[in-house]
Design an enzyme around this catalytic site. Structure first.
Site, PDB file in Angstrom:
ATOM      1  N   HIS A 163     -31.349  50.192  17.301  1.00 51.44           N
ATOM      2  CA  HIS A 163     -31.835  49.714  15.991  1.00 51.44           C
ATOM      3  C   HIS A 163     -30.715  49.714  14.956  1.00 51.44           C
ATOM      4  CE1 HIS A 163     -35.896  50.568  17.667  1.00 51.44           C
ATOM      5  NE2 HIS A 163     -35.291  51.639  18.134  1.00 51.44           N
ATOM      6  N   SER A 284      -8.547  35.647   2.437  1.00 52.61           N
ATOM      7  CA  SER A 284      -9.374  34.849   1.545  1.00 52.61           C
ATOM      8  C   SER A 284      -8.475  34.170   0.524  1.00 52.61           C
ATOM      9  CB  SER A 284     -10.383  35.751   0.840  1.00 52.61           C
ATOM     10  OG  SER A 284     -10.796  35.149  -0.368  1.00 52.61           O
ATOM     11  N   GLU A 297     -16.430  35.347  14.184  1.00 49.58           N
ATOM     12  CA  GLU A 297     -17.582  34.670  13.561  1.00 49.58           C
ATOM     13  C   GLU A 297     -17.843  33.321  14.220  1.00 49.58           C
ATOM     14  OE1 GLU A 297     -15.717  35.414   9.510  1.00 49.58           O
ATOM     15  OE2 GLU A 297     -17.803  35.170   8.945  1.00 49.58           O
TER      16      GLU A 297
END
Ligand code: ARG
Length: 468
Positions: A163, A284, A297
């Site tokens: 979980h 970035s 990703e």
């Protein structure tokens, strides 16, 4: 709006013109030219067989084979005149053949249809592509095992989760080996698909077979298939061999997406378990502190494409009447896309993993904190004779108290432990170390170093055998 028509160059049953938009819509050359090599191989086998059966003369077959060789050279040299008016790769090759060798080129299509031709080409293409995938899978498997081995001594421990809550400590090597096991099954799924597609549709012709005395066993053998398909309708109508490949790829891409997701999480500032290699991350443009896990990703996201490719073809085939339907032309783009996507994802993952920098102090702190060792205490009490449910309750009380006080399990001393249960002795304290906890899970398939080491040794043997 209907486009301007052009004279039909092929077929010739209709004297009329074809609508330009319809022609463009029908055209598959942009993508199916990828099948050119397989198309030539199929044609060569077919031409040889026609001569062997006396359907063509030796001389005719020789001319055709020489023409096919020239076409191969032209395509390889980028000199082949691909032409949209011949709507697909098959007609482009055949039209060029006739230009090169004359009228006899037209005899190649005797006892054949594009329907059995395209099914054959795609099987040949997929066979080769899936073999490439298996190779890329094995390379990644080797990397996973090497990484597992590298982090075994000294052992790196990290929290195992259920979980996404810290559950119990596990070895990083055990985590790597979990992905190895998943990937091994992904490989067997691809091999299964390869096994079932090993039959030749060639000679099924349009749908019913042919009245020429062809030898389908010979062409099957020439093309390296185990045997010819047994039913001509099935041979031109079925794409389950593509669906199986797409399904194996989608499942394989899921494995990669889960691994990628863990890397995204673990490399975040919040976890801080691992740093991605610069070569596989980006900065970035406006936030100087950021290092973005773009590659993981994208690997994660590409599972969406692979699933989409599978669903596309499942939907195309659903409810199609026998035998060939033009709908089946829509099988190619999804399968090309899925093969490309999965192959590049496998290669990137294999290149990225060895460049990860793990932070064992951070992972160990995380594995120690958050009461990840609570189960070990409960197991201890039950080994001392307390029924597990009651042991669970005792440890639950300990955890609640510590949480209220903002403390963790390793703040406990023996006196305090004994205030919860008389059954605690000196040796209970040893359990409050992650190393002790991990080593105690010494059952087959468990995370104890002894078990993981044994499995790594086996895996290395498996990979050696596969590689040979
Ligand atoms: N381009 C077609 C395909 O990919 C080839 C087969 C066409 N056959 C036909 N009868 N129109 O499916």
């Amino acid at each position: 709006m209907a486009g301007e028509g052009s004279k039909k160059l092929w077929g010739g049953r209709f004297a009329g013109e074809t609508d330009k938009l319809a022609e463009a819509f029908n055209n598959s050359l942009d993508f199916d030219r990828r099948l050119w090599r397989e198309d030539l191989d199929g044609s060569r086998a077919h031409a040889r067989m026609l001569a062997r059966q006396g359907i063509l003369t030796e001389e005719e077959a020789r001319a055709i084979l020489a023409g096919l060789d020239r076409i191969e050279k032209e395509i390889e040299a980028g000199a082949f005149p691909w032409r949209d008016e011949y709507e697909d790769v098959h007609m482009n090759v055949e039209a060029r053949l006739t230009e090169l060798v004359g009228e006899v080129g037209g005899k190649l299509h005797t006892a054949r249809s594009r329907n059995d031709q395209v099914a054959t080409d795609l099987r040949l293409w997929l066979r080769r592509s899936l073999a490439g995938i298996v190779e890329a899978q094995q390379e990644l498997a080797r990397v996973l095992v090497a990484e597992a081995e590298r982090h075994l001594e000294p052992p790196v421990v990290l929290p195992g989760y259920t979980h996404l809550q810290r559950a119990q400590p596990v070895l990083l090597s055990h985590w790597f080996m979990a992905y190895y096991e998943m990937l091994s099954r992904d490989t067997t799924r691809v091999l299964d698909a390869l096994f079932r597609m090993d039959e030749s549709p060639l000679g099924a012709a349009a749908l019913a077979g042919t009245s020429f005395p062809i030898d389908r066993h010979y062409t099957a053998e020439q093309l390296g298939f185990l045997e010819p398909m047994r039913n001509s309708l099935d041979a031109v109508a079925s794409r389950d061999f593509v669906l199986e490949a797409l399904s194996a790829i989608a499942i394989g891409q899921l494995t990669l997406s889960r691994l990628a997701e863990e890397l995204v999480l673990y490399s975040s500032f919040e976890f801080g378990f691992v740093t991605l290699p610069d070569a596989f991350a980006t900065g970035s443009s406006i936030m100087p502190q950021k290092k973005n896990p773009d590659i993981p990703e994208l690997i994660r996201a590409k599972a969406g494409r692979a699933i989409g490719d599978l669903v596309t073809l499942l939907t195309v085939v659903k409810g199609l009447p026998l035998a060939y339907n033009k709908d089946l032309q829509e099988d190619k783009e999804p399968v090309f896309d899925a093969v490309d996507t999965y192959t590049s994802s496998l290669k990137l993952m294999a290149a990225l993993l060895p460049g990860l920098t793990w932070h064992p102090e951070v992972t160990k702190r995380a594995a120690t904190g958050g009461f990840a060792l609570a189960t070990d205490l409960a197991d201890y009490l039950s080994r001392k004779g307390l029924p597990f449910r009651r042991a669970h309750a005792v440890v639950g009380r300990i955890v609640r108290k510590l949480q209220e006080e903002g403390r963790d399990l390793d703040d406990l001393d023996l006196d305090e432990l004994r205030s919860f249960s008389e059954l605690f002795d000196e040796d209970a304290l040893a359990l409050l170390s992650v190393e002790g906890s991990v080593s105690s899970r010494n059952v087959y398939g468990g995370t104890a170093p002894e078990q993981v080491r044994a499995r790594i040794a086996e895996a290395k043997k498996e990979l050696e055998e596969d590689g040979s």
